[in-house]
Design an enzyme around this catalytic site. Structure first.
Site, PDB file in Angstrom:
ATOM      1  N   HIS A  92      14.074  -6.136  31.532  1.00  0.00           N
ATOM      2  CA  HIS A  92      12.640  -6.049  31.826  1.00  0.00           C
ATOM      3  C   HIS A  92      11.867  -6.091  30.513  1.00  0.00           C
ATOM      4  O   HIS A  92      12.304  -5.521  29.506  1.00  0.00           O
ATOM      5  CB  HIS A  92      12.299  -4.825  32.671  1.00  0.00           C
ATOM      6  CG  HIS A  92      12.511  -3.490  32.037  1.00  0.00           C
ATOM      7  ND1 HIS A  92      11.579  -2.894  31.229  1.00  0.00           N
ATOM      8  CD2 HIS A  92      13.546  -2.605  32.107  1.00  0.00           C
ATOM      9  CE1 HIS A  92      12.018  -1.706  30.845  1.00  0.00           C
ATOM     10  NE2 HIS A  92      13.209  -1.504  31.353  1.00  0.00           N
ATOM     11  N   ASP A  94       8.524  -5.249  30.405  1.00  0.00           N
ATOM     12  CA  ASP A  94       7.420  -4.286  30.412  1.00  0.00           C
ATOM     13  C   ASP A  94       7.839  -2.974  29.754  1.00  0.00           C
ATOM     14  O   ASP A  94       9.030  -2.629  29.717  1.00  0.00           O
ATOM     15  CB  ASP A  94       6.890  -4.038  31.834  1.00  0.00           C
ATOM     16  CG  ASP A  94       7.939  -3.507  32.797  1.00  0.00           C
ATOM     17  OD1 ASP A  94       9.092  -3.993  32.768  1.00  0.00           O
ATOM     18  OD2 ASP A  94       7.619  -2.587  33.580  1.00  0.00           O
ATOM     19  N   ASP A 123      14.035   0.798  25.152  1.00  0.00           N
ATOM     20  CA  ASP A 123      13.890   0.524  26.604  1.00  0.00           C
ATOM     21  C   ASP A 123      12.916  -0.622  26.810  1.00  0.00           C
ATOM     22  O   ASP A 123      11.745  -0.374  27.079  1.00  0.00           O
ATOM     23  CB  ASP A 123      13.426   1.790  27.321  1.00  0.00           C
ATOM     24  CG  ASP A 123      13.363   1.637  28.828  1.00  0.00           C
ATOM     25  OD1 ASP A 123      13.865   0.633  29.346  1.00  0.00           O
ATOM     26  OD2 ASP A 123      12.802   2.525  29.477  1.00  0.00           O
ATOM     27  N   GLU A 157       9.429  -3.478  35.875  1.00  0.00           N
ATOM     28  CA  GLU A 157      10.525  -2.558  36.194  1.00  0.00           C
ATOM     29  C   GLU A 157      10.023  -1.120  36.219  1.00  0.00           C
ATOM     30  O   GLU A 157      10.434  -0.325  37.053  1.00  0.00           O
ATOM     31  CB  GLU A 157      11.663  -2.696  35.170  1.00  0.00           C
ATOM     32  CG  GLU A 157      12.955  -1.982  35.575  1.00  0.00           C
ATOM     33  CD  GLU A 157      12.995  -0.499  35.205  1.00  0.00           C
ATOM     34  OE1 GLU A 157      13.802   0.234  35.789  1.00  0.00           O
ATOM     35  OE2 GLU A 157      12.208  -0.072  34.339  1.00  0.00           O
ATOM     36  N   GLU A 158       9.121  -0.812  35.282  1.00  0.00           N
ATOM     37  CA  GLU A 158       8.654   0.570  35.169  1.00  0.00           C
ATOM     38  C   GLU A 158       7.794   0.986  36.364  1.00  0.00           C
ATOM     39  O   GLU A 158       7.502   2.174  36.533  1.00  0.00           O
ATOM     40  CB  GLU A 158       7.875   0.759  33.857  1.00  0.00           C
ATOM     41  CG  GLU A 158       8.684   0.455  32.593  1.00  0.00           C
ATOM     42  CD  GLU A 158       9.749   1.500  32.285  1.00  0.00           C
ATOM     43  OE1 GLU A 158       9.919   2.450  33.076  1.00  0.00           O
ATOM     44  OE2 GLU A 158      10.420   1.352  31.241  1.00  0.00           O
ATOM     45  N   GLU A 186      20.003  -2.198  29.787  1.00  0.00           N
ATOM     46  CA  GLU A 186      19.217  -0.957  29.660  1.00  0.00           C
ATOM     47  C   GLU A 186      19.891  -0.050  28.627  1.00  0.00           C
ATOM     48  O   GLU A 186      21.096  -0.143  28.402  1.00  0.00           O
ATOM     49  CB  GLU A 186      19.142  -0.229  31.010  1.00  0.00           C
ATOM     50  CG  GLU A 186      18.243  -0.903  32.040  1.00  0.00           C
ATOM     51  CD  GLU A 186      16.774  -0.473  31.951  1.00  0.00           C
ATOM     52  OE1 GLU A 186      16.393   0.166  30.948  1.00  0.00           O
ATOM     53  OE2 GLU A 186      16.016  -0.825  32.871  1.00  0.00           O
TER      54      GLU A 186
END
Ligand code: ZN
Length: 425
Positions: A92, A94, A123, A157-158, A186
């Site tokens: 991801h 974001d 992250d 994703e967040e 991740e």
């Protein structure tokens, strides 16, 4: 051990640092979803130069998608010389907001003392960069490899992944025969393999009352007091029962190796907003509570729900005027990829080769995009594996270690070799 492959990654040390720093400089903050398009285009341009076919997929109509904040994803694919399996790396792009407490600029991509600093460093822009150099090194050393490699940079994703992996999975991007194995870089630490996550049930409970003047509460029925009875029953019965449910899933941290429930919010009575500090003097006729229940492979969702509704039904029988409604807000089933699944075994071989030890197998306490890959894409050969220390995610002065990125890229490259060429050599 494959010296050429490992050397090709060592040769890219400066490249992985520069790439991570450049990715951090796109402030892809979600919400609202800043800079998604330029970040996706940057990744696409990089991979196109290496021969990947790239597609940009905007998730129109998904939560948050507007012309100002388009949900733009990138999917890049490189087909080898002959048919074979496809390994997909999904990251991801974001990040969460920077927040306070930083001693460096969170979007400058500062490199210092063997680390790259910035929001999203661990992250998971460091993981994305590591997967890119792993693929590029592998393609250079084995130009005739069979099968295909895909790399995606996905959004949201967040905030649940609806404009990102869920959307792409709905379009078939995470299904056979297109994709066989998925690695999500991740930040789970370079020597651990994350097999999945616990389940989630979010629900809103509303207790009902009857409005009356606050000076004569006996004329009404107070919904907040009814909710108080619900909370008391949770304290007396539900929380102790959840605490006793231990799982065989290797969840980290260990405190999450059992059932948990959080009370996310509670609202009752009129708002104080319009006259700060002073709500109007009414008996509240509604009180709403949201719960966040995390459950285990050993539990089924129907039973999880029945534990809560059983308490509410009993209160309805026993407590005068008690009435309630309950609404489901989110359901995610627990997931655990088997340890003998191909992608697990391949990455485990990589960890063994680089660190001379067996990997730790872990389960995430919270969910991530693997849920959509399983539920919508029906791909179960999926893990999270990547550099970075999970505890640093979402915190001030987030960083990723350069050596960790290089070593985990080596593990990923060996994983590619096992999955595509069937050998570590
Ligand atoms: Zn993440």
């Amino acid at each position: 051990m494959n010296e050429r492959l490992l050397q090709a990654i060592d040769d890219r040390r400066d490249d992985v640092v520069a790439l991570t720093a450049e990715l951090i400089r796109f402030p892809t903050i979600n919400p609202p979803g800043e800079a998604y398009r330029p970040c996706a285009e940057f990744i696409g341009a990089r991979l196109r130069k290496r021969g990947f076919e790239t597609e940009f997929i905007r998730a129109e109509g998904t939560p948050g998608d507007t012309d100002r904040y388009p949900r733009v994803n990138v999917v890049a694919r490189f087909d080898g010389r002959s048919p074979g399996a496809c390994v997909h790396f999904n990251s991801h792009i974001d990040v969460v907001e920077a927040g306070d407490g930083w001693t460096v600029d969170p979007f400058a991509g500062i490199v210092r003392d063997g680390r790259v600093y910035g929001r999203g460093a661990c992250d998971m822009k460091g993981g994305l960069a590591a997967s890119i150099i792993a693929a590029e090194a592998f393609m250079e050393v084995y130009p005739d490899f069979p099968g295909a490699i895909e790399i995606s940079g996905t959004v949201d994703e967040e905030s649940g992944g609806f404009g990102g992996v869920a959307h792409l999975a709905g379009l078939g991007y995470f299904s056979k025969p297109r994709v066989d194995h998925v690695i999500i870089p991740e930040p789970l630490n370079k020597d651990r393999i994350c097999l999945g996550h616990r389940g989630v049930w979010w629900a809103e409970i509303e207790t009902k009352g009857e409005i009356a003047h606050g000076s004569m509460p006996f004329l009404g029925d107070n919904a907040v007091r009814h909710m108080g009875a619900v909370l008391q029953a949770f304290e007396d019965e539900l929380f102790p029962a959840l605490d006793r449910k231990i799982t065989r899933m290797p969840v980290v941290p260990e405190g999450a190796r059992r059932s948990t429930m959080n009370i996310n919010s509670i609202h009752g009575g009129q708002t104080e907003d319009f006259r700060p500090g002073l709500p109007s003097p009414n008996v509240p006729d509604s009180c709403r509570l949201t719960i966040d229940r995390r459950f285990l492979l050993e539990e089924d969702l129907a039973t999880v729900k029945a534990e809560v509704t059983g308490i509410l039904e009993r209160l309805k029988r026993e407590r005068k005027k008690f009435d309630y409604e309950i609404r489901d807000l989110m359901e995610v089933l627990p997931l655990m990829t088997e340890r003998d699944a191909p992608v697990v075994k391949a990455v485990a071989q990589g960890i063994h080769a680089i660190f001379d030890r067996e990997p730790d197998y872990v389960i995430s306490p919270g969910t991530y995009d693997q849920k959509h890959i399983a539920r919508i894409g029906h791909i179960y050969d999926c893990i999270a594996y990547g550099p970075g220390i999970l505890d640093l995610a979402h915190r001030p002065d987030e960083w990723v270690g350069i050596e960790d990125m290089v070593e985990s890229a080596k593990v990923m490259a060996i994983g590619l070799n096992v999955l595509l060429r069937g050998t570590t050599g």
